[in-house]
Design a protein around this motif. Structure first.
Motif, mmCIF file in Angstrom:
data_model
loop_
_atom_site.group_PDB
_atom_site.id
_atom_site.type_symbol
_atom_site.label_atom_id
_atom_site.label_comp_id
_atom_site.label_asym_id
_atom_site.label_seq_id
_atom_site.Cartn_x
_atom_site.Cartn_y
_atom_site.Cartn_z
ATOM 1 N N MET A 1 0.841 -1.178 0.000
ATOM 2 C CA MET A 1 0.000 0.000 0.000
ATOM 3 C C MET A 1 0.885 1.239 0.000
ATOM 4 S SD MET A 1 -3.227 0.512 0.079
ATOM 5 C CE MET A 1 -4.634 1.052 0.949
ATOM 6 N N MET A 2 0.643 2.109 -0.914
ATOM 7 C CA MET A 2 1.451 3.309 -1.089
ATOM 8 C C MET A 2 0.816 4.475 -0.326
ATOM 9 S SD MET A 2 2.429 4.953 -4.790
ATOM 10 C CE MET A 2 3.458 3.584 -5.302
ATOM 11 N N THR A 3 1.657 5.364 0.192
ATOM 12 C CA THR A 3 1.151 6.561 0.865
ATOM 13 C C THR A 3 1.111 7.714 -0.130
ATOM 14 O OG1 THR A 3 3.326 7.371 1.537
ATOM 15 C CG2 THR A 3 2.209 5.813 3.040
ATOM 16 N N LYS A 8 3.483 10.913 -4.522
ATOM 17 C CA LYS A 8 3.885 12.230 -5.028
ATOM 18 C C LYS A 8 5.365 12.238 -5.397
ATOM 19 C CE LYS A 8 2.871 16.453 -5.988
ATOM 20 N NZ LYS A 8 2.524 16.641 -7.364
ATOM 21 N N GLU A 9 6.201 11.633 -4.560
ATOM 22 C CA GLU A 9 7.634 11.563 -4.854
ATOM 23 C C GLU A 9 7.909 10.757 -6.127
ATOM 24 O OE1 GLU A 9 9.315 9.975 -1.263
ATOM 25 O OE2 GLU A 9 9.328 11.930 -0.255
ATOM 26 N N LEU A 56 0.316 9.526 -16.265
ATOM 27 C CA LEU A 56 1.141 10.151 -15.232
ATOM 28 C C LEU A 56 0.647 11.569 -14.935
ATOM 29 C CD1 LEU A 56 3.550 9.623 -13.408
ATOM 30 C CD2 LEU A 56 5.031 10.480 -15.217
ATOM 31 N N LEU A 57 0.263 12.295 -15.965
ATOM 32 C CA LEU A 57 -0.280 13.641 -15.767
ATOM 33 C C LEU A 57 -1.632 13.592 -15.054
ATOM 34 C CD1 LEU A 57 0.688 15.265 -19.177
ATOM 35 C CD2 LEU A 57 1.743 15.664 -16.936
ATOM 36 N N LEU A 63 -3.464 14.071 -7.524
ATOM 37 C CA LEU A 63 -2.739 14.284 -6.270
ATOM 38 C C LEU A 63 -2.707 15.764 -5.886
ATOM 39 C CD1 LEU A 63 0.246 11.812 -6.766
ATOM 40 C CD2 LEU A 63 -1.668 11.559 -5.178
ATOM 41 N N ILE A 64 -2.497 16.632 -6.862
ATOM 42 C CA ILE A 64 -2.461 18.070 -6.588
ATOM 43 C C ILE A 64 -3.837 18.564 -6.130
ATOM 44 C CG2 ILE A 64 -2.265 20.345 -7.690
ATOM 45 C CD1 ILE A 64 -0.011 19.098 -9.430
ATOM 46 N N LYS A 65 -4.876 18.135 -6.817
ATOM 47 C CA LYS A 65 -6.233 18.602 -6.509
ATOM 48 C C LYS A 65 -6.736 18.090 -5.167
ATOM 49 C CE LYS A 65 -10.941 18.619 -8.283
ATOM 50 N NZ LYS A 65 -11.846 18.134 -9.315
#
Length: 135
Positions: A1-3, A8-9, A56-57, A63-65
């Motif tokens: 499971m990714m955080t 983001k990184e 990817l975009l 993630l940004i929103k």
């Protein structure tokens, strides 16, 4: 499971690395994993030259929103299925389906489990749509 931070990184790393170049196989696998972890969906593979960059975009924009990963759903419709509760005008697809809506639908139509590609592990198909550990 990714955080969220890990996602983001990884997105930032891939965006910096890729630029105008094409994706290598390892990068494609990373984008597929990010798509699954961040958006809770499978990336539809096509012969599109830019589909991985586009994905990817899309991940980066989400993630940004939202500043978070998309919540994991217990219910998922099969591709192409549109759901509408009787007497309601709202229609649902995988983009806007919530667990609550799916549960309400299956309580009303317990024989319709076939339209779902994902059901919770505690869902009992043989017991008229009831949950094994719920009363």
């Amino acid at each position: 499971m990714m955080t969220y931070i890990e996602a983001k990184e990884k997105v930032t790393y891939l965006l910096d690395k890729i630029g105008d170049r094409t994706f290598e196989n390892e990068d494609k696998k990373s984008v597929e994993r990010l798509y699954r972890e961040v958006l809770d969906e499978e990336l539809q593979k096509t012969s599109c030259r830019d589909c991985y960059k586009d994905a990817l975009l899309e991940i980066n924009a989400y993630l940004i929103k939202n500043n978070s990963l998309k919540p994991k759903r217990h219910y998922k419709l099969k591709n192409g299925v549109v759901l509408q509760l009787f007497g309601k005008s709202q229609v649902y697809t995988n983009k806007n389906l919530t667990d609550e809506v799916a549960e309400a639908y299956l309580k009303e139509f317990p024989d319709q489990t076939g339209i779902f590609s994902r059901l919770p592990s505690d869902f009992d198909v043989s017991n008229s749509g009831k949950f094994k550990n719920k009363k």
